[in-house]
Design an enzyme around this catalytic site. Sequence first.
Site, PDB file in Angstrom:
ATOM      1  N   LYS A 196     -10.520  -6.459 -18.207  1.00  0.00           N
ATOM      2  CA  LYS A 196      -9.871  -7.116 -19.333  1.00  0.00           C
ATOM      3  C   LYS A 196     -10.764  -8.131 -20.027  1.00  0.00           C
ATOM      4  O   LYS A 196     -10.798  -8.222 -21.250  1.00  0.00           O
ATOM      5  CB  LYS A 196      -8.602  -7.824 -18.839  1.00  0.00           C
ATOM      6  CG  LYS A 196      -7.821  -8.482 -19.917  1.00  0.00           C
ATOM      7  CD  LYS A 196      -7.178  -7.448 -20.790  1.00  0.00           C
ATOM      8  CE  LYS A 196      -6.534  -7.927 -22.051  1.00  0.00           C
ATOM      9  NZ  LYS A 196      -6.229  -6.915 -22.998  1.00  0.00           N
TER      10      LYS A 196
ATOM     11  N   ARG B 231      -8.921  -7.493 -14.137  1.00  0.00           N
ATOM     12  CA  ARG B 231     -10.269  -7.999 -14.366  1.00  0.00           C
ATOM     13  C   ARG B 231     -11.331  -7.109 -13.714  1.00  0.00           C
ATOM     14  O   ARG B 231     -12.519  -7.273 -13.992  1.00  0.00           O
ATOM     15  CB  ARG B 231     -10.416  -9.424 -13.833  1.00  0.00           C
ATOM     16  CG  ARG B 231      -9.471 -10.428 -14.470  1.00  0.00           C
ATOM     17  CD  ARG B 231      -9.663 -11.797 -13.851  1.00  0.00           C
ATOM     18  NE  ARG B 231     -11.017 -12.243 -14.037  1.00  0.00           N
ATOM     19  CZ  ARG B 231     -11.443 -12.888 -15.124  1.00  0.00           C
ATOM     20  NH1 ARG B 231     -10.579 -13.156 -16.092  1.00  0.00           N
ATOM     21  NH2 ARG B 231     -12.702 -13.249 -15.253  1.00  0.00           N
TER      22      ARG B 231
ATOM     23  N   HIS C 107     -21.454  12.910 -45.764  1.00  0.00           N
ATOM     24  CA  HIS C 107     -22.876  12.581 -45.568  1.00  0.00           C
ATOM     25  C   HIS C 107     -23.333  12.940 -44.157  1.00  0.00           C
ATOM     26  O   HIS C 107     -24.302  12.381 -43.650  1.00  0.00           O
ATOM     27  CB  HIS C 107     -23.114  11.086 -45.843  1.00  0.00           C
ATOM     28  CG  HIS C 107     -22.712  10.682 -47.224  1.00  0.00           C
ATOM     29  ND1 HIS C 107     -23.393  11.089 -48.361  1.00  0.00           N
ATOM     30  CD2 HIS C 107     -21.652   9.948 -47.657  1.00  0.00           C
ATOM     31  CE1 HIS C 107     -22.780  10.601 -49.426  1.00  0.00           C
ATOM     32  NE2 HIS C 107     -21.720   9.909 -49.040  1.00  0.00           N
TER      33      HIS C 107
ATOM     34  N   TRP D 179     -15.543  -6.067 -10.314  1.00  0.00           N
ATOM     35  CA  TRP D 179     -16.044  -5.175 -11.368  1.00  0.00           C
ATOM     36  C   TRP D 179     -17.548  -5.137 -11.145  1.00  0.00           C
ATOM     37  O   TRP D 179     -18.239  -6.133 -11.337  1.00  0.00           O
ATOM     38  CB  TRP D 179     -15.734  -5.732 -12.766  1.00  0.00           C
ATOM     39  CG  TRP D 179     -16.004  -4.731 -13.839  1.00  0.00           C
ATOM     40  CD1 TRP D 179     -15.154  -3.753 -14.287  1.00  0.00           C
ATOM     41  CD2 TRP D 179     -17.187  -4.588 -14.636  1.00  0.00           C
ATOM     42  NE1 TRP D 179     -15.754  -3.022 -15.276  1.00  0.00           N
ATOM     43  CE2 TRP D 179     -17.005  -3.505 -15.508  1.00  0.00           C
ATOM     44  CE3 TRP D 179     -18.414  -5.278 -14.673  1.00  0.00           C
ATOM     45  CZ2 TRP D 179     -17.985  -3.088 -16.423  1.00  0.00           C
ATOM     46  CZ3 TRP D 179     -19.382  -4.855 -15.573  1.00  0.00           C
ATOM     47  CH2 TRP D 179     -19.166  -3.774 -16.433  1.00  0.00           C
TER      48      TRP D 179
ATOM     49  N   GLU E  26     -10.769   4.225 -24.537  1.00  0.00           N
ATOM     50  CA  GLU E  26     -10.490   3.369 -23.364  1.00  0.00           C
ATOM     51  C   GLU E  26      -9.459   3.990 -22.427  1.00  0.00           C
ATOM     52  O   GLU E  26      -9.594   3.939 -21.206  1.00  0.00           O
ATOM     53  CB  GLU E  26      -9.949   2.014 -23.820  1.00  0.00           C
ATOM     54  CG  GLU E  26     -10.928   1.089 -24.473  1.00  0.00           C
ATOM     55  CD  GLU E  26     -10.281  -0.254 -24.767  1.00  0.00           C
ATOM     56  OE1 GLU E  26     -10.550  -1.206 -24.022  1.00  0.00           O
ATOM     57  OE2 GLU E  26      -9.488  -0.326 -25.711  1.00  0.00           O
TER      58      GLU E  26
ATOM     59  N   GLU F  25     -10.391   0.976 -34.508  1.00  0.00           N
ATOM     60  CA  GLU F  25      -9.566   0.470 -33.402  1.00  0.00           C
ATOM     61  C   GLU F  25      -8.798   1.610 -32.716  1.00  0.00           C
ATOM     62  O   GLU F  25      -8.724   1.679 -31.489  1.00  0.00           O
ATOM     63  CB  GLU F  25      -8.597  -0.602 -33.907  1.00  0.00           C
ATOM     64  CG  GLU F  25      -7.651  -1.187 -32.878  1.00  0.00           C
ATOM     65  CD  GLU F  25      -8.298  -1.770 -31.647  1.00  0.00           C
ATOM     66  OE1 GLU F  25      -7.583  -1.978 -30.650  1.00  0.00           O
ATOM     67  OE2 GLU F  25      -9.544  -1.960 -31.635  1.00  0.00           O
TER      68      GLU F  25
ATOM     69  N   ASN G 195     -17.877 -14.438  -9.129  1.00  0.00           N
ATOM     70  CA  ASN G 195     -17.642 -13.717 -10.386  1.00  0.00           C
ATOM     71  C   ASN G 195     -18.744 -14.142 -11.348  1.00  0.00           C
ATOM     72  O   ASN G 195     -18.851 -15.319 -11.682  1.00  0.00           O
ATOM     73  CB  ASN G 195     -16.280 -14.075 -10.981  1.00  0.00           C
ATOM     74  CG  ASN G 195     -16.125 -13.482 -12.388  1.00  0.00           C
ATOM     75  OD1 ASN G 195     -16.750 -12.486 -12.720  1.00  0.00           O
ATOM     76  ND2 ASN G 195     -15.331 -14.151 -13.222  1.00  0.00           N
ATOM     77  N   GLY G 196     -19.581 -13.207 -11.764  1.00  0.00           N
ATOM     78  CA  GLY G 196     -20.683 -13.539 -12.670  1.00  0.00           C
ATOM     79  C   GLY G 196     -21.930 -12.751 -12.295  1.00  0.00           C
ATOM     80  O   GLY G 196     -21.863 -11.766 -11.557  1.00  0.00           O
TER      81      GLY G 196
ATOM     82  N   LYS H 239      -9.115   2.660 -28.760  1.00  0.00           N
ATOM     83  CA  LYS H 239      -7.964   2.759 -27.841  1.00  0.00           C
ATOM     84  C   LYS H 239      -7.964   4.104 -27.123  1.00  0.00           C
ATOM     85  O   LYS H 239      -7.776   4.205 -25.919  1.00  0.00           O
ATOM     86  CB  LYS H 239      -6.633   2.558 -28.599  1.00  0.00           C
ATOM     87  CG  LYS H 239      -6.424   1.124 -29.095  1.00  0.00           C
ATOM     88  CD  LYS H 239      -6.011   0.155 -28.051  1.00  0.00           C
ATOM     89  CE  LYS H 239      -7.099  -0.680 -27.442  1.00  0.00           C
ATOM     90  NZ  LYS H 239      -7.746  -1.698 -28.227  1.00  0.00           N
TER      91      LYS H 239
HETATM   92  C1  AGP Z   1     -10.139  -3.948 -26.037  1.00  0.00           C
HETATM   93  O1  AGP Z   1      -9.086  -3.120 -25.761  1.00  0.00           O
HETATM   94  C2  AGP Z   1     -11.063  -4.188 -24.964  1.00  0.00           C
HETATM   95  N1  AGP Z   1     -10.405  -4.687 -23.846  1.00  0.00           N
HETATM   96  C3  AGP Z   1     -12.316  -4.965 -25.330  1.00  0.00           C
HETATM   97  O2  AGP Z   1     -12.984  -4.280 -26.325  1.00  0.00           O
HETATM   98  C4  AGP Z   1     -12.083  -6.395 -25.818  1.00  0.00           C
HETATM   99  O3  AGP Z   1     -11.517  -6.392 -27.076  1.00  0.00           O
HETATM  100  C5  AGP Z   1     -13.426  -7.119 -25.880  1.00  0.00           C
HETATM  101  O4  AGP Z   1     -13.959  -7.157 -24.593  1.00  0.00           O
HETATM  102  C6  AGP Z   1     -13.291  -8.535 -26.449  1.00  0.00           C
HETATM  103  O5  AGP Z   1     -12.496  -9.304 -25.621  1.00  0.00           O
HETATM  104  P1  AGP Z   1     -11.923 -10.708 -26.125  1.00  0.00           P
HETATM  105  O6  AGP Z   1     -11.083 -10.484 -27.329  1.00  0.00           O
HETATM  106  O7  AGP Z   1     -11.147 -11.209 -24.956  1.00  0.00           O
HETATM  107  O8  AGP Z   1     -13.114 -11.575 -26.434  1.00  0.00           O
END
Ligand code: AGP
Length: 612
Positions: free
Chosen positions: A607, A27, A508, A74, A492, A485, A100-101, A489
């Site tokens: 995450k 997280r 284009h 984070w 990331e 996607e 957290n927030g 990946k």
């Molecule tokens: C994907 O690999 C990422 N971890 C991120 O883009 C993720 O998909 C996004 O934050 C959405 O998360 P969720 O599906 O838990 O809502």
Amino acid sequence: MCGIVGYTGTKQAYPIVIKGLKRLEYRGYDSAGVALQQNGKVKLYKKQGQVADLEENIGTQNVEGTTGIGHTRWATHGEPSDRNSHPHLSASGKIAMIHNGIIENYAQLKSELHRKGYTFNSDTDTEVLLNFIEEIKIQNDCSLEEALRIALKRVTGAYVILLIDDENPDTIIAARKGSPLVIGVGKNEHFLGSDASPMLEYTKEVVYVNDYELAIVKPDELILKNIGNEKITPYIQKLDIELAAIEKGGYDHFMLKEIFEQPQTIFDSMRGRLDAKAGTITMSGVQQYSEQLIKANRIIIVACGTSWHAGLVAEYIFEEICRVNVEVECASDYRYRNPVINKGHVIIVISKSGETADTIVAIENAKEKGAIILGVVNVVGSSIARLSHAGAYTHAGHEIGVASTKAFTAQLVVLTLIALKVAYMKGSISNERYKKLLAELEAIPEKAAWILNRHESIKKIAEKYKNARDFLYLGRGYNFAIALEGALKLKEISYIHAEGYPAAEMKHGPIALVDDELPVVFVATKDAYHEKIVSNISEIKARKGMVISVITEGDEAITEISDDVISIPEADEIVAPMLTVIPLQLLSYYIGVAKNLDVDKPRNLAKSVTVE
Ligand code: AGP
């Protein structure tokens, strides 16, 4: 989106809190810290870096105490550093807090406190809130719980906060709004966490705390109250998850384990729902709103990140077999717009974690306008699951690797099942096509295993291109979303700039990027666009681009014009995205590992994005 852990009971808190933090480290991993109650005093340890760095820093210092809280960060307000790490201590040194927030009005609260002579050791919104609570406690000469309730009425933003202090031994006071909080119920002990993973090995009995609720937690007592000080009876639920699900199981990384789990998790996401022989799909959540789904002339899909990409695949499927207009909206933007939503409009919300703040607010807004919210969610009991009118869990199991993999393919399965069920109910698909697609779906787990058995060849391709500066991912139709996607990946996991793009759009403009140093990944399986994609590949080869193609096994035409190919078994274009994404997951994984990067905890990511 930090990870928070708490323990109060008869055991030593420190080892439990530290182990819990390691389970929640996906997280956020900018800094870590713990606070323990020792002989009526609060003792703090905190350090920039991962939990292991904190442990090393603590060394043999005194970590006794049966009540403690812990945090893995984070960073939002204040860069990663020792002084911005949590827990924070109040000005008097008597109260410790983790959070957290985001406290949106912290600047205003800070200037009020400045005028009262407060100074701050950190740049965080958290330390401001903590001193704001203490100031109220002093001014009103009231309890910490009372001061917290008063303070929260003045706070805007999202929070889960845990507090311990000198005056209330063995007590953790917690509050929640917008960020997730789970409380584990044990014998003479209680556990607190951002999710259930820190408590799973101790108890399966949990309480999901709702927004605007406070919890006063002691070893043998759990009191839940709303912000109006009214008591709430805790609703204890049983967890349906085993410890093994959150261990690496012999793999080097959670990401690799989760990629290789897909034959099973894809099967699990259709188990008890799909009966290809009988030609039936059983989904009670969808059945409940079948009338609205059949009548709907517009379906809105709302999600973020990888889940948004699943929505883009679903758009094509619903359009093709349900013959309905579909709009796919990025929740992080949609929440600030004023979309035309009326009573009875159907919104499909997709989220792995079920806790993504932007997605939560987007569906809260839509719900207020009378929309029906159908959730496609992986985490049981999560906020989005509880906010949805109905829906379907994706049953991909606990996903720990920050880059979503098995949750994505499970989302594709569930969205395809929903579309097939609606098409069948609407009669917008022929019986023959319907039956064929059910059989195609049923065959996916085996085909996924076939691809995974050939991971060594993908590893070799990764080794060849690991030093590339940029990548392009191209696809048409269903494969465009998979190109997006695949690019996500790689970004990331490897920190290589990568862009997903519709193959037909290259001419284009973006084709200007192509030269002999640019790897171009084509998702080019056999479908209605096959001939077109062959021309697109030739256009790239004509400019000396290096082409890696994901092809349907035995496709000679594309093999001849590509530098490298990755084959997948033949599959209908509607279900093929569940397969074509797997080689792209592996490609990004192996490039990340070849670059010695922490593929489970990529820099700057977390995450579950529980802040806006
Ligand atoms: C994907 O690999 C990422 N971890 C991120 O883009 C993720 O998909 C996004 O934050 C959405 O998360 P969720 O599906 O838990 O809502």
